[in-house]
Design an enzyme around this catalytic site. Sequence first.
Site, PDB file in Angstrom:
ATOM      1  N   HIS A 127       3.029  -5.347  -5.601  1.00 13.46           N
ATOM      2  CA  HIS A 127       3.069  -3.980  -5.066  1.00 13.46           C
ATOM      3  C   HIS A 127       1.770  -3.237  -5.381  1.00 13.46           C
ATOM      4  O   HIS A 127       1.272  -2.456  -4.570  1.00 13.46           O
ATOM      5  CB  HIS A 127       4.232  -3.188  -5.681  1.00 13.46           C
ATOM      6  CG  HIS A 127       5.580  -3.727  -5.334  1.00 13.46           C
ATOM      7  ND1 HIS A 127       6.371  -4.387  -6.242  1.00 13.46           N
ATOM      8  CD2 HIS A 127       6.278  -3.718  -4.172  1.00 13.46           C
ATOM      9  CE1 HIS A 127       7.499  -4.749  -5.667  1.00 13.46           C
ATOM     10  NE2 HIS A 127       7.474  -4.353  -4.414  1.00 13.46           N
ATOM     11  N   GLY A 131       3.186  -6.717   2.431  1.00 14.29           N
ATOM     12  CA  GLY A 131       2.657  -7.937   1.821  1.00 14.29           C
ATOM     13  C   GLY A 131       2.801  -9.143   2.741  1.00 14.29           C
ATOM     14  O   GLY A 131       3.763  -9.256   3.498  1.00 14.29           O
ATOM     15  N   LYS A 181       3.410 -12.100   1.726  1.00 12.62           N
ATOM     16  CA  LYS A 181       4.391 -13.084   1.237  1.00 12.62           C
ATOM     17  C   LYS A 181       5.642 -13.038   2.117  1.00 12.62           C
ATOM     18  O   LYS A 181       6.204 -14.056   2.461  1.00 12.62           O
ATOM     19  CB  LYS A 181       4.764 -12.829  -0.221  1.00 12.62           C
ATOM     20  CG  LYS A 181       5.651 -13.948  -0.755  1.00 12.62           C
ATOM     21  CD  LYS A 181       5.896 -13.831  -2.212  1.00 12.62           C
ATOM     22  CE  LYS A 181       6.827 -12.700  -2.550  1.00 12.62           C
ATOM     23  NZ  LYS A 181       8.192 -12.878  -1.974  1.00 12.62           N
ATOM     24  N   ASP A 182       6.058 -11.810   2.469  1.00 10.33           N
ATOM     25  CA  ASP A 182       7.198 -11.670   3.371  1.00 10.33           C
ATOM     26  C   ASP A 182       6.661 -11.692   4.797  1.00 10.33           C
ATOM     27  O   ASP A 182       6.677 -10.676   5.517  1.00 10.33           O
ATOM     28  CB  ASP A 182       7.954 -10.385   3.051  1.00 10.33           C
ATOM     29  CG  ASP A 182       8.563 -10.444   1.663  1.00 10.33           C
ATOM     30  OD1 ASP A 182       9.212 -11.453   1.353  1.00 10.33           O
ATOM     31  OD2 ASP A 182       8.353  -9.512   0.873  1.00 10.33           O
ATOM     32  N   GLN A 207       8.960 -10.689   7.717  1.00 10.65           N
ATOM     33  CA  GLN A 207       9.151  -9.226   7.742  1.00 10.65           C
ATOM     34  C   GLN A 207       7.932  -8.540   8.370  1.00 10.65           C
ATOM     35  O   GLN A 207       8.059  -7.673   9.239  1.00 10.65           O
ATOM     36  CB  GLN A 207       9.364  -8.734   6.308  1.00 10.65           C
ATOM     37  CG  GLN A 207       9.252  -7.238   6.141  1.00 10.65           C
ATOM     38  CD  GLN A 207       9.671  -6.779   4.759  1.00 10.65           C
ATOM     39  OE1 GLN A 207      10.838  -6.773   4.444  1.00 10.65           O
ATOM     40  NE2 GLN A 207       8.722  -6.377   3.932  1.00 10.65           N
ATOM     41  N   SER A 265       6.367 -12.683  -7.302  1.00  4.99           N
ATOM     42  CA  SER A 265       7.634 -12.212  -6.747  1.00  4.99           C
ATOM     43  C   SER A 265       8.509 -11.771  -7.911  1.00  4.99           C
ATOM     44  O   SER A 265       8.440 -12.364  -9.000  1.00  4.99           O
ATOM     45  CB  SER A 265       8.325 -13.369  -6.012  1.00  4.99           C
ATOM     46  OG  SER A 265       9.695 -13.105  -5.860  1.00  4.99           O
TER      47      SER A 265
END
Length: 272
Positions: free
Chosen positions: A39, A151, A153-154, A157, A189
């Site tokens: 974040h 991000g 990573k997702d 999404q 994560s």
Amino acid sequence: MPQLVHSIAELQQALASLRETKPGSIGLIPTMGALHQGHLQLVGAASDCDIRVLSIFANPLQFADLGDCDDYRNYPRQLDQDLALLEGSVDLVFAPSVEEMYPQGVPDIWVRSGRMGEILEGASRPGHFDGVVTVVAKLLNLVQPDVAFFGQKDAQQLAIIRRMVEDLNFPVRIVAVPIVRSAEGLAQSSRNARLSAKGKQQALALSQAVEAVRANPGAIDQVRQELAAAPGVSLDYLKLVGEDLLEDSVPALVLCAAWVEGVRLLDAAPLD
Ligand code: PAF
């Protein structure tokens, strides 16, 4: 400490006075709290914005049974810790209650993520991405940012949010922020905290596989076989997909999901 507001009325007042003192761009970083290095990377990416707003809201709509599940009830809520981490790096934190965001309970009108939300992660979490795009649409309407940060990573999404912004003409630029990794390569994560030292070691197979496919997309079948046989890894998928998340489109992303010690882990990388 950044200014903290809980209600929509306070948010709008705070935004109006920030706009008077800093009449530039607004950046929004939507989060569910329990902030970690990943974040903070989003926050860092927003440093060029004149006004930085971070939202903290564990959105029940994107959990199983609309939040009537242990995953939602046990989701870490640590506002004081989160605020301390944000010291000096954002202007405003919006942390609404569920009642503030959904005063009528479960909303009648949702944004639908459609086909993109039904595959990959969506196949094991029906309705999850509808909940995500519904709350992201609300946050974009409430804050009216020029830029919003998500991000990589997702990756699913991110792709779905980009599509929503395009399909529904939200006047916002979506910025994809690269994954933060441990020195060995493990994608940051909050779920990593549930892995033992051995599990963290075994989980490195995911980032190694993603990197191997990124470097040589033609080797994906071989890499998938090796990942499926890696000790401690139970593979769900390792796929090359296009921007639209489909496997028969021009490959743009490597996506990976697997369980290690019962924890579902994701990894991803855009192709060069
Ligand atoms: O990625 C998340 O933390 C959430 O899905 C988001 C984008 C904040 C929406 O609730």
